[in-house]
Design an enzyme around this catalytic site. Structure first.
Site, PDB file in Angstrom:
ATOM      1  N   LYS A   1       0.880  -1.161   0.000  1.00  0.00           N
ATOM      2  CA  LYS A   1       0.000   0.000   0.000  1.00  0.00           C
ATOM      3  C   LYS A   1       0.919   1.212   0.000  1.00  0.00           C
ATOM      4  O   LYS A   1       1.595   1.493   0.989  1.00  0.00           O
ATOM      5  CB  LYS A   1      -0.916   0.014   1.209  1.00  0.00           C
ATOM      6  CG  LYS A   1      -1.842   1.226   1.225  1.00  0.00           C
ATOM      7  CD  LYS A   1      -2.444   1.462   2.596  1.00  0.00           C
ATOM      8  CE  LYS A   1      -3.038   2.860   2.637  1.00  0.00           C
ATOM      9  NZ  LYS A   1      -3.400   3.268   4.017  1.00  0.00           N
TER      10      LYS A   1
ATOM     11  N   GLY B   1     -11.003   8.161   6.060  1.00  0.00           N
ATOM     12  CA  GLY B   1     -12.170   8.994   6.271  1.00  0.00           C
ATOM     13  C   GLY B   1     -13.400   8.292   6.788  1.00  0.00           C
ATOM     14  O   GLY B   1     -14.340   8.935   7.254  1.00  0.00           O
TER      15      GLY B   1
ATOM     16  N   ASN C   1      -8.983   2.065   9.506  1.00  0.00           N
ATOM     17  CA  ASN C   1      -8.145   1.945  10.687  1.00  0.00           C
ATOM     18  C   ASN C   1      -8.715   2.767  11.842  1.00  0.00           C
ATOM     19  O   ASN C   1      -9.298   2.244  12.784  1.00  0.00           O
ATOM     20  CB  ASN C   1      -6.715   2.356  10.370  1.00  0.00           C
ATOM     21  CG  ASN C   1      -5.738   2.063  11.508  1.00  0.00           C
ATOM     22  OD1 ASN C   1      -4.539   2.219  11.360  1.00  0.00           O
ATOM     23  ND2 ASN C   1      -6.214   1.621  12.667  1.00  0.00           N
ATOM     24  N   THR C   2      -8.628   4.100  11.743  1.00  0.00           N
ATOM     25  CA  THR C   2      -9.040   4.956  12.850  1.00  0.00           C
ATOM     26  C   THR C   2     -10.510   4.778  13.203  1.00  0.00           C
ATOM     27  O   THR C   2     -10.879   4.828  14.388  1.00  0.00           O
ATOM     28  CB  THR C   2      -8.766   6.432  12.509  1.00  0.00           C
ATOM     29  OG1 THR C   2      -7.400   6.592  12.130  1.00  0.00           O
ATOM     30  CG2 THR C   2      -9.047   7.328  13.714  1.00  0.00           C
TER      31      THR C   2
END
Length: 257
Positions: free
Chosen positions: A100, A188, A209-210
């Site tokens: 990535k 996002g 992820n977040t």
């Protein structure tokens, strides 16, 4: 859904939800969230997390490479040279030919450096890497990345870690029409409905992820994202009804007394 497989460069992926490994409180929580997500792709920042030295504390002691596809990423790299270095380091350590690719252009927004990204993509593709570049939601950039040798494109839904959801679904739709390759929304996504929207647009996968790690209950949110991605994909394949300005009765009047 059995015949609805995501395949990139001959590699078959079981889940359309891909997950990151940053921002968790420890490796144990990371492993539990990954398990709850149902993902088989786990992305790891080569620069920030030890996955190359198996003699010291290592994420791969908790995330089994035999069970999951490890996707190294070049997060935190602000130059082409740094991105190339960490991509090559991951491959030399036997992690993966998948990468990535991130080349960041601005520390505050974490927007990609498009020129650097194109250059790094071309170099790594020629070296035999399967390049998945994190990019803006610009359709022209997406097309040029494919021309440079990218195996898929990963447009941002919104700035990294923002949780704002898909800010420009129209650009994402144009990208889907422009490139003849998988489109994976990256960055996002803040909650399950954001993931569903990305999939309903026709995206091939979502990387989160977040949105999971930063939730009050990351394990529960991982499970929510799993179901959202499945639901969004099913809805896309089913085909939504046409939007209308006025009501249409769900029960016909014909034949009624």
């Amino acid at each position: 859904m059995e015949n609805d497989k995501l395949v990139i460069k001959g590699i078959e992926f079981k889940s359309r939800l891909w997950v990151g490994t940053g921002k968790y409180k420890d490796f144990e929580e990371t492993a539990r969230a990954v398990e709850a997500s149902g993902a088989d792709v786990v992305t790891v920042a080569v620069r920030r997390v030890n996955i190359t030295d198996r003699k010291s504390g290592n994420l791969l002691d908790y995330i089994d490479p035999k069970k999951y596809k490890i996707l190294p990423n070049t997060a935190g790299c602000y130059t082409v040279e740094d991105a190339l270095r960490y991509a090559r380091l991951a491959r030399e350590a036997g992690v993966s030919d998948l990468i990535k690719l991130e080349v960041i252009g601005d520390e505050r927004t974490l927007f990609p450096d498009v020129c650097g990204l194109l250059k790094a993509t071309e170099i790594l593709a020629k070296e035999g890497f399967i390049v998945l570049p994190y990019t803006s939601d610009d359709p022209i950039t997406a097309k040029r990345l494919m021309d440079a040798g990218a195996a898929a494109v990963m447009p941002m839904g919104a700035p990294i870690g923002s949780g704002l959801g898909i800010r420009n679904p129209y650009n994402i739709k144009i990208i889907l029409e422009t490139v003849n390759a998988p489109v994976i929304v990256d960055a996002g996504v803040g909650t399950a409905s954001d993931a569903a929207v990305a999939m309903e647009l026709g995206c091939d996968a979502v990387l989160i992820n977040t949105g999971i790690a930063g939730a009050k209950d990351p394990i529960a949110m991982a499970a929510a994202m799993k179901h959202a991605v499945i639901a969004g994909r099913l809805a896309y394949r089913a085909g939504r009804i046409t939007k209308k300005l006025y009501a249409t009765a769900s029960t016909p009047f014909e034949g009624m007394l």
